[in-house]
Design a protein around this motif. Structure first.
Motif, PDB file in Angstrom:
ATOM      1  N   GLY A   1       0.793  -1.222   0.000  1.00  0.00           N
ATOM      2  CA  GLY A   1       0.000   0.000   0.000  1.00  0.00           C
ATOM      3  C   GLY A   1       0.829   1.277   0.000  1.00  0.00           C
ATOM      4  O   GLY A   1       0.450   2.267   0.623  1.00  0.00           O
ATOM      5  N   MET A   2       1.932   1.264  -0.714  1.00  0.00           N
ATOM      6  CA  MET A   2       2.842   2.414  -0.773  1.00  0.00           C
ATOM      7  C   MET A   2       2.690   3.135  -2.108  1.00  0.00           C
ATOM      8  O   MET A   2       2.405   2.495  -3.124  1.00  0.00           O
ATOM      9  N   PRO A   3       2.921   4.449  -2.128  1.00  0.00           N
ATOM     10  CA  PRO A   3       2.908   5.157  -3.410  1.00  0.00           C
ATOM     11  C   PRO A   3       4.159   4.815  -4.220  1.00  0.00           C
ATOM     12  O   PRO A   3       5.215   4.532  -3.651  1.00  0.00           O
ATOM     13  N   LEU A   4       4.007   4.833  -5.520  1.00  0.00           N
ATOM     14  CA  LEU A   4       5.170   4.627  -6.387  1.00  0.00           C
ATOM     15  C   LEU A   4       6.089   5.838  -6.306  1.00  0.00           C
ATOM     16  O   LEU A   4       5.619   6.976  -6.171  1.00  0.00           O
ATOM     17  N   PRO A   5       7.380   5.640  -6.421  1.00  0.00           N
ATOM     18  CA  PRO A   5       8.288   6.792  -6.446  1.00  0.00           C
ATOM     19  C   PRO A   5       8.107   7.589  -7.741  1.00  0.00           C
ATOM     20  O   PRO A   5       7.679   7.045  -8.766  1.00  0.00           O
ATOM     21  N   ASN A   6       8.440   8.858  -7.677  1.00  0.00           N
ATOM     22  CA  ASN A   6       8.407   9.732  -8.847  1.00  0.00           C
ATOM     23  C   ASN A   6       9.669   9.448  -9.659  1.00  0.00           C
ATOM     24  O   ASN A   6      10.725  10.005  -9.390  1.00  0.00           O
ATOM     25  N   ALA A   7       9.550   8.523 -10.611  1.00  0.00           N
ATOM     26  CA  ALA A   7      10.745   8.053 -11.305  1.00  0.00           C
ATOM     27  C   ALA A   7      10.491   7.733 -12.760  1.00  0.00           C
ATOM     28  O   ALA A   7       9.409   7.304 -13.143  1.00  0.00           O
ATOM     29  N   ASP A   8      11.543   7.943 -13.537  1.00  0.00           N
ATOM     30  CA  ASP A   8      11.634   7.473 -14.910  1.00  0.00           C
ATOM     31  C   ASP A   8      12.689   6.383 -14.923  1.00  0.00           C
ATOM     32  O   ASP A   8      13.515   6.301 -14.004  1.00  0.00           O
ATOM     33  N   TYR A   9      12.691   5.573 -15.971  1.00  0.00           N
ATOM     34  CA  TYR A   9      13.711   4.535 -16.041  1.00  0.00           C
ATOM     35  C   TYR A   9      14.068   4.244 -17.489  1.00  0.00           C
ATOM     36  O   TYR A   9      13.309   4.525 -18.418  1.00  0.00           O
ATOM     37  N   ALA A  10      15.256   3.681 -17.649  1.00  0.00           N
ATOM     38  CA  ALA A  10      15.727   3.218 -18.949  1.00  0.00           C
ATOM     39  C   ALA A  10      16.244   1.796 -18.773  1.00  0.00           C
ATOM     40  O   ALA A  10      16.754   1.431 -17.708  1.00  0.00           O
ATOM     41  N   CYS A  11      16.096   0.999 -19.807  1.00  0.00           N
ATOM     42  CA  CYS A  11      16.465  -0.406 -19.760  1.00  0.00           C
ATOM     43  C   CYS A  11      17.775  -0.642 -20.512  1.00  0.00           C
ATOM     44  O   CYS A  11      17.828  -0.464 -21.733  1.00  0.00           O
ATOM     45  N   THR A  12      18.810  -1.051 -19.794  1.00  0.00           N
ATOM     46  CA  THR A  12      20.099  -1.278 -20.450  1.00  0.00           C
ATOM     47  C   THR A  12      20.096  -2.535 -21.315  1.00  0.00           C
ATOM     48  O   THR A  12      20.934  -2.649 -22.209  1.00  0.00           O
ATOM     49  N   LEU A  13      19.165  -3.443 -21.097  1.00  0.00           N
ATOM     50  CA  LEU A  13      19.058  -4.596 -21.995  1.00  0.00           C
ATOM     51  C   LEU A  13      18.625  -4.124 -23.378  1.00  0.00           C
ATOM     52  O   LEU A  13      19.243  -4.472 -24.393  1.00  0.00           O
ATOM     53  N   GLN A  14      17.588  -3.294 -23.437  1.00  0.00           N
ATOM     54  CA  GLN A  14      17.128  -2.764 -24.723  1.00  0.00           C
ATOM     55  C   GLN A  14      18.187  -1.867 -25.361  1.00  0.00           C
ATOM     56  O   GLN A  14      18.409  -1.911 -26.573  1.00  0.00           O
TER      57      GLN A  14
END
Length: 185
Positions: free
Chosen positions: A109-122
């Motif tokens: 029941g926690m809020p998601l962090p304010n974050a963007d992400y990139a995938c190094t596999l892709q």
């Protein structure tokens, strides 16, 4: 640009079963500091195959805090120490690691962090099309990175290094690379 390479290990097939987390802060492609923590999974079941891979067992985490406490006392202070409002994560196979964050936040029941992400596999698939594999262990071997595979901190550190190498290979800076392939958590 400040970004955080992140990696989780899980106890079983459920994404809310995080049993360790590793984060490494990179500033303009240079490692600055890191944090690691064991986590008591939401449900204390360890699949033997998973323990064989990462070496973490019930006995290692039975007295550790659950995800909310680790996130609030270890991860958030580490992320906030840079003063950035939005967090930029990089992860190898980010769908998995971001899925762990989502599943754990949902479960507790926690809020998601304010974050963007990139995938190094892709990103690696675009940077090194000629390679037969883009697994983190394979890339590390190809580029002479010695590390302890499936240790969350070492996986995160290696991922952060691969991100820098991919930017060079693709002839762009790390901010351009991140912005060109980011997703929102």
């Amino acid at each position: 640009m400040t970004y955080y390479a992140i990696d989780f290990e899980t106890a079983n097939v459920y994404q809310n079963s995080a049993c360790s987390v590793g984060l490494v802060r990179f500033v303009d492609g240079v490692e600055k500091d890191s944090v690691y923590s064991l986590i008591k999974p939401a449900k204390m079941y360890f699949c033997p195959d998973f323990t064989d891979i990462h070496g973490i067992s019930y006995g290692d985490v039975r007295n550790c805090p659950h995800f909310p406490e680790v996130w609030q006392t270890v991860v958030e202070p580490f992320l906030k120490s840079s003063g950035e409002e939005k967090i930029h994560f990089v992860a190898h196979n980010a769908r998995f690691d971001m899925g762990v964050i989502r599943a754990c936040c949902d479960y507790f029941g926690m809020p998601l962090p304010n974050a963007d992400y990139a995938c190094t596999l892709q990103i690696a698939r675009k940077a090194w099309t000629e390679l037969e594999s883009h697994r983190l262990t394979f890339l590390a071997e190809q580029f002479g990175i010695v590390y302890d595979a499936h240790n969350a901190l070492d996986d995160a550190r290696t991922c952060g290094k691969i991100f820098v190498m991919a930017a060079k290979e693709l002839c762009c800076n790390i901010e351009e690379l991140f912005l060109g392939c980011q997703s929102t958590l």
